[in-house]
Design a protein around this motif. Structure first.
Motif, PDB file in Angstrom:
ATOM      1  N   THR A 196       0.672  -1.154   0.547  1.00  0.00           N
ATOM      2  CA  THR A 196       0.129  -0.333   0.015  1.00  0.00           C
ATOM      3  C   THR A 196       0.825   1.467   0.718  1.00  0.00           C
ATOM      4  N   GLU A 197       1.927   1.349   0.926  1.00  0.00           N
ATOM      5  CA  GLU A 197       2.911   2.132   1.219  1.00  0.00           C
ATOM      6  C   GLU A 197       3.541   3.113  -0.328  1.00  0.00           C
ATOM      7  N   SER A 198       4.076   1.678  -1.105  1.00  0.00           N
ATOM      8  CA  SER A 198       5.250   1.408  -2.144  1.00  0.00           C
ATOM      9  C   SER A 198       4.021   2.635  -3.199  1.00  0.00           C
ATOM     10  N   SER A 199       2.594   1.895  -3.392  1.00  0.00           N
ATOM     11  CA  SER A 199       1.646   2.611  -4.189  1.00  0.00           C
ATOM     12  C   SER A 199       1.423   4.068  -4.236  1.00  0.00           C
ATOM     13  N   LEU A 200       1.481   4.489  -2.628  1.00  0.00           N
ATOM     14  CA  LEU A 200       1.584   5.272  -2.428  1.00  0.00           C
ATOM     15  C   LEU A 200       2.861   6.109  -3.165  1.00  0.00           C
TER      16      LEU A 200
END
Length: 250
Positions: free
Chosen positions: A154-158
């Motif tokens: 999730t963090e990487s996508s953001l």
């Protein structure tokens, strides 16, 4: 420093920071890393924090199911969501945080020519059948109880995104302007959301002053607009205004 005093100071720091490595604990408390590890082990054994590889995180508080939270304070959430929806212009890319107030906002976005990015599975379910809304669901680990996606995916996508507006939820806002969450695993995702947005809108009903939570997400200065109720704590709102936040009471 007495052991008991040191333990209380460590717990206070964790409530604010959510997670700390042993090296940082030792630095903050002015102790050796060996002593820091013993303190973490002692407090973990007592159930006062959660021990993880290389450090510690604040102990999770009991979390109510999403369905129960959704119906609480519904009129106030609707008022906040109604005003928030009016801020969004056609063509914008908006990021909706987890939570039940952002779900009420999503219900007001049907037939809008916008892009909605979210880790909120309830928002995804609300908008997935609408052909006018371009819908982007962030990846990650599913938290079934609170219908959200979390974790490094999730963090990487953001990190790949730059959105026009973030609509941020919260479990509590302290008098000094600190914005809190009750669940430490959500905090890194919220912080990544903050970094990806040009304009941050905090959605917080009057009950969120001070509300609940022990994990610090951000400060008042990280917010551009606060939408809240007419009975929200005046002193806290004054602090937001001093931080040059636009405060809207509905």
């Amino acid at each position: 420093m007495l052991r008991e005093t040191r333990h209380e100071q460590l717990l206070r720091i964790l409530r604010e920071e959510s997670v700390l490595p042993v090296t940082e604990i030792a630095k903050r408390l002015g102790i050796s890393e060996a002593t820091a590890r013993r303190d973490v082990a002692d407090l973990s054994g007592a159930g006062r924090l959660r021990r993880v590889y290389g450090g510690a995180v604040a102990r999770d508080t009991a979390e109510r199911p999403f369905a129960e939270e959704e119906v609480d304070d519904l009129a106030a959430k609707n008022a906040v969501a109604e005003h928030a929806s009016a801020l969004i212009e056609d063509g914008e890319v908006v990021l909706l945080d987890i939570g039940t107030t952002t779900l009420q906002l999503a219900r007001r976005l049907h037939q809008r020519k916008i892009t909605v990015v979210t880790s909120n599975l309830a928002v995804y379910e609300e908008l997935r059948g609408d052909p006018e809304v371009t819908l982007i669901l962030l990846g990650g680990q599913v938290r079934r109880n609170y219908r959200s996606l979390v974790g490094f995916l999730t963090e990487s996508s953001l990190h790949q995104l730059c959105v026009d507006r973030l609509f941020l939820g919260t479990s509590g806002v302290l008098p000094d302007g600190r914005v809190l969450d009750t669940t430490d695993i959500e905090v890194p995702v919220k912080r990544a959301m903050l970094r990806s947005a040009r304009h941050v809108v905090l959605l917080a009903t009057a009950r969120k002053f001070p509300g609940t939570g022990s994990a610090r997400v951000c400060e008042a200065a990280d917010i551009d607009t606060l939408i809240t109720g007419r009975t929200s704590d005046p002193a806290t709102l004054a602090g937001f205004r001093e931080a040059e936040v636009e405060v809207v009471q509905v």
